[in-house]
Write an enzyme that holds these catalytic residues in place. Structure first.
Site, PDB file in Angstrom:
ATOM      1  N   HIS A 162       0.862  -1.192   0.000  1.00  0.00           N
ATOM      2  CA  HIS A 162       0.000   0.000   0.000  1.00  0.00           C
ATOM      3  C   HIS A 162       0.896   1.239   0.000  1.00  0.00           C
ATOM      4  O   HIS A 162       1.859   1.303   0.764  1.00  0.00           O
ATOM      5  CB  HIS A 162      -0.891  -0.016   1.243  1.00  0.00           C
ATOM      6  CG  HIS A 162      -1.901   1.086   1.240  1.00  0.00           C
ATOM      7  ND1 HIS A 162      -3.036   1.035   0.460  1.00  0.00           N
ATOM      8  CD2 HIS A 162      -1.935   2.274   1.876  1.00  0.00           C
ATOM      9  CE1 HIS A 162      -3.725   2.153   0.635  1.00  0.00           C
ATOM     10  NE2 HIS A 162      -3.074   2.919   1.489  1.00  0.00           N
ATOM     11  N   GLU A 206       8.885   1.285  -2.953  1.00  0.00           N
ATOM     12  CA  GLU A 206       8.188   0.017  -3.254  1.00  0.00           C
ATOM     13  C   GLU A 206       9.100  -0.910  -4.045  1.00  0.00           C
ATOM     14  O   GLU A 206       9.248  -2.092  -3.707  1.00  0.00           O
ATOM     15  CB  GLU A 206       6.911   0.294  -4.053  1.00  0.00           C
ATOM     16  CG  GLU A 206       5.840   1.013  -3.245  1.00  0.00           C
ATOM     17  CD  GLU A 206       4.524   1.128  -3.991  1.00  0.00           C
ATOM     18  OE1 GLU A 206       4.514   1.028  -5.243  1.00  0.00           O
ATOM     19  OE2 GLU A 206       3.492   1.318  -3.333  1.00  0.00           O
TER      20      GLU A 206
HETATM   21  C1  GRF Z   1       1.410   0.707  -6.018  1.00  0.00           C
HETATM   22  O1  GRF Z   1       1.554   2.040  -5.657  1.00  0.00           O
HETATM   23  C2  GRF Z   1       0.946  -0.101  -4.855  1.00  0.00           C
HETATM   24  O2  GRF Z   1       1.338   0.421  -3.623  1.00  0.00           O
HETATM   25  C3  GRF Z   1      -0.537  -0.041  -4.965  1.00  0.00           C
HETATM   26  O3  GRF Z   1      -0.794  -0.031  -6.342  1.00  0.00           O
HETATM   27  C4  GRF Z   1       0.305   0.516  -7.034  1.00  0.00           C
HETATM   28  C5  GRF Z   1       0.664  -0.438  -8.117  1.00  0.00           C
HETATM   29  O4  GRF Z   1       1.573   0.094  -9.016  1.00  0.00           O
HETATM   30  N1  GRF Z   1      -1.169  -1.114  -4.227  1.00  0.00           N
HETATM   31  P1  GRF Z   1       2.201  -0.811 -10.147  1.00  0.00           P
HETATM   32  O5  GRF Z   1       1.070  -1.378 -10.986  1.00  0.00           O
HETATM   33  O6  GRF Z   1       2.996  -1.883  -9.479  1.00  0.00           O
HETATM   34  O7  GRF Z   1       3.061   0.125 -10.938  1.00  0.00           O
END
Ligand code: GRF
Length: 193
Positions: A105, A175
């Site tokens: 998240h 992330e």
């Molecule tokens: C990310 O920001 C994640 O935290 C959220 O959805 C987004 C997905 O991005 N749950 P991606 O498709 O991996 O670029």
């Protein structure tokens, strides 16, 4: 046998990409399948590029049948990674994979989570509240959006003048750095890794 990862994603799949890269030549784990509710999701292309099988399902299949659970069981999946997956996980899947489903998240839960708190909505709310920091949360999944036990958080400072794009960028960097490593460390804690 290598540990087997299933990734669920609804959109672009940049996090899925980082996980597929991380485990591409890994000795002890591999991405076995990518699943999506969205037939147009770019994540399907990304999976193809890694020659990883994909499965697209609709609402009926996901919520009214056992077919996704059966598929994951037949593939002997060890961990399910939600990487930008927008649907609530149904009870049959939660029960079939207890403590084996995780989500990422783009905020510091428990703040800025729950229904409707996804994508830009999260970052806009963070900015509107004048927060001095934000970050990412990786957590176990339960029957509520964004509420399971927290496994990992990383944070970044919001500087004066940071706009939506900058906050998104800072969060995405975290992330991409941390998600594959957290998946790996969870798998390591599971028996026989
Ligand atoms: C990310 O920001 C994640 O935290 C959220 O959805 C987004 C997905 O991005 N749950 P991606 O498709 O991996 O670029």
């Amino acid at each position: 046998m290598k540990k087997r990862i299933a990734i669920f994603a609804s959109g672009s799949g940049s996090n899925a990409q980082k996980i597929m890269e991380h485990f591409k030549k890994h000795n002890e784990a591999e991405v076995a399948i990518v699943l999506t509710n969205n037939p147009d999701a770019y994540v399907l292309q990304r999976a193809d590029n890694f020659e990883i099988p994909t499965h697209v399902f609709d609402r009926y299949e996901f919520y009214k049948t056992n077919s996704v659970v059966n598929l994951l069981k037949s593939l002997e999946i060890d961990i399910i990674v939600l990487a930008g997956f927008l649907w609530l996980v149904p009870e049959n899947l939660l029960k079939a994979f207890p403590n084996k489903i995780i989500n990422i998240h783009p905020a510091l839960l428990p703040k800025y989570g729950g229904k409707g708190m996804y994508g830009d909505n999260v970052h806009k709310a963070v900015l509107a509240n004048g927060e001095e920091e934000s970050g990412i949360t990786i957590h176990f999944v339960n029957e509520h959006f964004d509420e399971g036990e927290i496994i990992h958080q990383s944070r970044f400072k919001i500087e004066k003048g940071d706009d939506l794009e900058m906050i998104k960028f800072k969060g995405q960097q975290l992330e991409h750095t941390h998600f594959p490593k957290v998946v790996e460390s969870l798998l390591k804690k599971m028996k026989s890794f």
